[in-house]
Design an enzyme around this catalytic site. Structure first.
Site, PDB file in Angstrom:
ATOM      1  N   LYS A  77       0.866  -1.304  -0.076  1.00 33.83           N
ATOM      2  CA  LYS A  77       0.100  -0.003  -0.023  1.00 33.83           C
ATOM      3  C   LYS A  77       0.729   1.111   0.019  1.00 33.83           C
ATOM      4  O   LYS A  77       1.920   1.080   0.719  1.00 33.83           O
ATOM      5  CB  LYS A  77      -0.693   0.018   1.336  1.00 33.83           C
ATOM      6  N   SER A 152      -9.655   1.805   2.512  1.00 36.07           N
ATOM      7  CA  SER A 152      -8.864   2.459   1.694  1.00 36.07           C
ATOM      8  C   SER A 152      -8.048   1.915   1.199  1.00 36.07           C
ATOM      9  O   SER A 152      -7.169   2.097   0.084  1.00 36.07           O
ATOM     10  CB  SER A 152      -8.328   3.551   2.545  1.00 36.07           C
ATOM     11  N   SER A 176      -9.985  -0.671   6.733  1.00 39.81           N
ATOM     12  CA  SER A 176      -9.368  -0.641   5.496  1.00 39.81           C
ATOM     13  C   SER A 176      -8.666  -1.784   4.848  1.00 39.81           C
ATOM     14  O   SER A 176      -8.329  -1.672   3.947  1.00 39.81           O
ATOM     15  CB  SER A 176      -8.399   0.462   5.486  1.00 39.81           C
TER      16      SER A 176
END
Ligand code: GLN
Length: 468
Positions: A77, A152, A176
């Site tokens: 990420k 996210s 997330s």
């Protein structure tokens, strides 16, 4: 079977048996990413040194000193620092920022010999549940490209679901990892708060943030967790390494009135899964969690307060997006107004308001009091049950643009919030599908256990997936 269909465990076995080499596997992934990423936008960048890293990993395997993750590709990420690589948190503010050190989780993966494929798209500074808040365009769900992958950590989830990586790192402040895992049909794990170091993770809400894995099997998620976990002098909130006992019973508590907030089709799949688990020797019992409905509002007070504090450092002076102005204040205003997207600005303003004198007591103090009540409610439930189960998210993947109203987006986090507020470990595993527009879309079931009992979560997750 293609190389890109193999789990991390299967890759390690294949390397050992000399069925294929690390460069073979990395080439297969790079090819697939080149073909598929333009339509998904899962990766923001594919690293140009992946092939070189593959050669190094292969040499280690040949020497016989391999870790189970040696030569295993992994997506990261875009809010986790890798020394020398861009890391932007999907924000214009940090678009050209290069990390100057490795996050502790990254260092541990490097030591293990994992190969980093690239950095994945996300909601800006991890704020969102759809990856639509990225400054670099939305990511699309591989199960239906008109839909979001969740967020996210949506880029990481889409990458693993589309076989553009066997495993990925994400981060959680409130769902997330678990929610995109649910929407993309994956295993997503949020560790006990403090199990994994936050050093090198771009902070969102420091009292809630935690790095965790995405995988297609429970075994792979567990392998990544066991590699990245541990006490770290660079993060004072990390826990001494702990070995958790086995669950005291096979009771799964279901907070019925809370679960009612899920969409009807999701509830049907959830009940079916519970019946299946009952058939595997689990005892499904109803529990009360009276404070659970307040977890989401408490989160949306605590989190923006921490966001406004954490993001104050991004003022365009020392690093990040800078715009010249008439004076210092003007430079701050222009740099921050241009650098941050609308959702980030909304949360900074809300957080600043909440922490201002006069409102601190009215909002922040009450939210932190609620946080203790929620933790106490959960602790009470764990006096009788070992696990608490809910759907991970209210429904399957929604359409891009469908939740333009911020509050409807925030409601995606309803089942996620208790675990983050209380610091508990929680895992989402696929439980079935719900049909939308003629497509079968995955939905996940989420389990929560007391702090430091991450291992028991993996066992119930295995039973749920029918994994050996
Ligand atoms: N949906 C949550 C939010 O918007 C996700 C936060 C997170 O886990 N990073 O705040």
């Amino acid at each position: 079977m293609e190389l890109t269909d193999l789990t991390a465990r299967a890759l390690a076995d294949g390397y050992k048996a000399k069925q294929f080499s690390v460069p073979d596997v990395i080439s297969a992934y790079l090819q697939r990413i080149e073909a598929e990423n333009p339509k998904l936008n899962a990766y923001l960048e594919v690293f140009d040194d992946a092939r070189a890293a593959a050669t190094v990993a292969q040499e280690r395997i040949v020497r016989g000193t391999a870790h189970p993750l040696t030569g295993v590709p992994i997506a990261v990420k875009d809010n986790i620092l890798i020394n020398g690589k861009r890391v932007s948190a999907a924000s214009k503010m940090l678009e050209n920022y290069t990390a100057t050190y490795d996050a502790t989780a990254i260092k541990k993966l490097k030591d293990a010999g994992a190969v980093f494929l690239g950095r994945t798209n996300m909601d800006e500074f991890a704020m969102g549940s759809s990856t639509e808040h990225s400054a670099f365009g939305p990511t699309r769900n591989p199960h239906d490209t008109a839909r979001v992958p969740g967020g996210s950590s949506g880029g990481s989830a889409a990458a693993v679901a589309a076989h553009l990586a066997p495993i990925a790192l994400g981060s959680e402040t409130c769902g997330s990892i678990r929610q995109p895992a649910s929407l993309c049909g994956l295993v997503g794990f949020k560790p006990t708060y403090g199990a994994v170091s936050r050093s090198g993770l771009i902070a969102m809400g420091s009292s809630l943030d935690q790095i965790g894995p995405f995988a297609r099997t429970v075994a792979d998620a567990e392998l990544v967790f066991n590699t990245i976990r541990g006490c770290d002098p660079l993060d004072g909130t990390t826990l001494e390494d702990y070995s958790e006992g086995v669950a005291k019973n096979k009771k799964i508590g279901v907070p019925r009135s809370f679960v009612n907030d899920a969409q009807p089709e999701t509830k049907v799949v959830f009940e079916k899964k519970l019946t299946e688990l009952a058939g595997k020797g689990y005892d499904i019992v109803d529990i009360e969690l009276p404070s659970a409905p307040y977890a989401l509002p408490a989160y949306y007070i605590v989190m923006p307060a921490e966001v406004s504090t954490n993001l104050a450092r991004l003022d365009g002076m020392r690093y990040g997006h800078h715009v010249d102005g008439m004076n210092l204040l003007d430079e701050y205003k222009k740099s921050r107004a241009e650098g941050f997207g609308p959702e980030t600005r909304r949360r900074i303003i809300l957080g600043t308001y909440i922490l201002s004198s006069g409102y601190y007591d009215a909002y922040y103090r009450r939210a932190t009091a609620l946080r203790s009540i929620i933790a106490a409610d959960l602790a009470r439930a764990y006096e009788t049950v070992s696990y608490i189960a809910t759907p991970t998210a209210p429904g399957p993947a929604f359409k891009i643009g469908e939740k333009a109203d911020p509050v409807s987006m925030y409601l995606e986090d309803i089942f996620s919030a208790p675990a983050n507020l209380a610091g508990l470990p929680s895992i989402s595993v696929p439980m079935g599908t719900v049909a939308r527009d003629g497509k079968d879309l995955p939905v996940g079931i989420q389990f929560m256990t007391p702090k430091r009992t991450d291992a028991t979560l993996f066992s119930v997750a295995r039973d749920t997936l029918g994994e050996a």
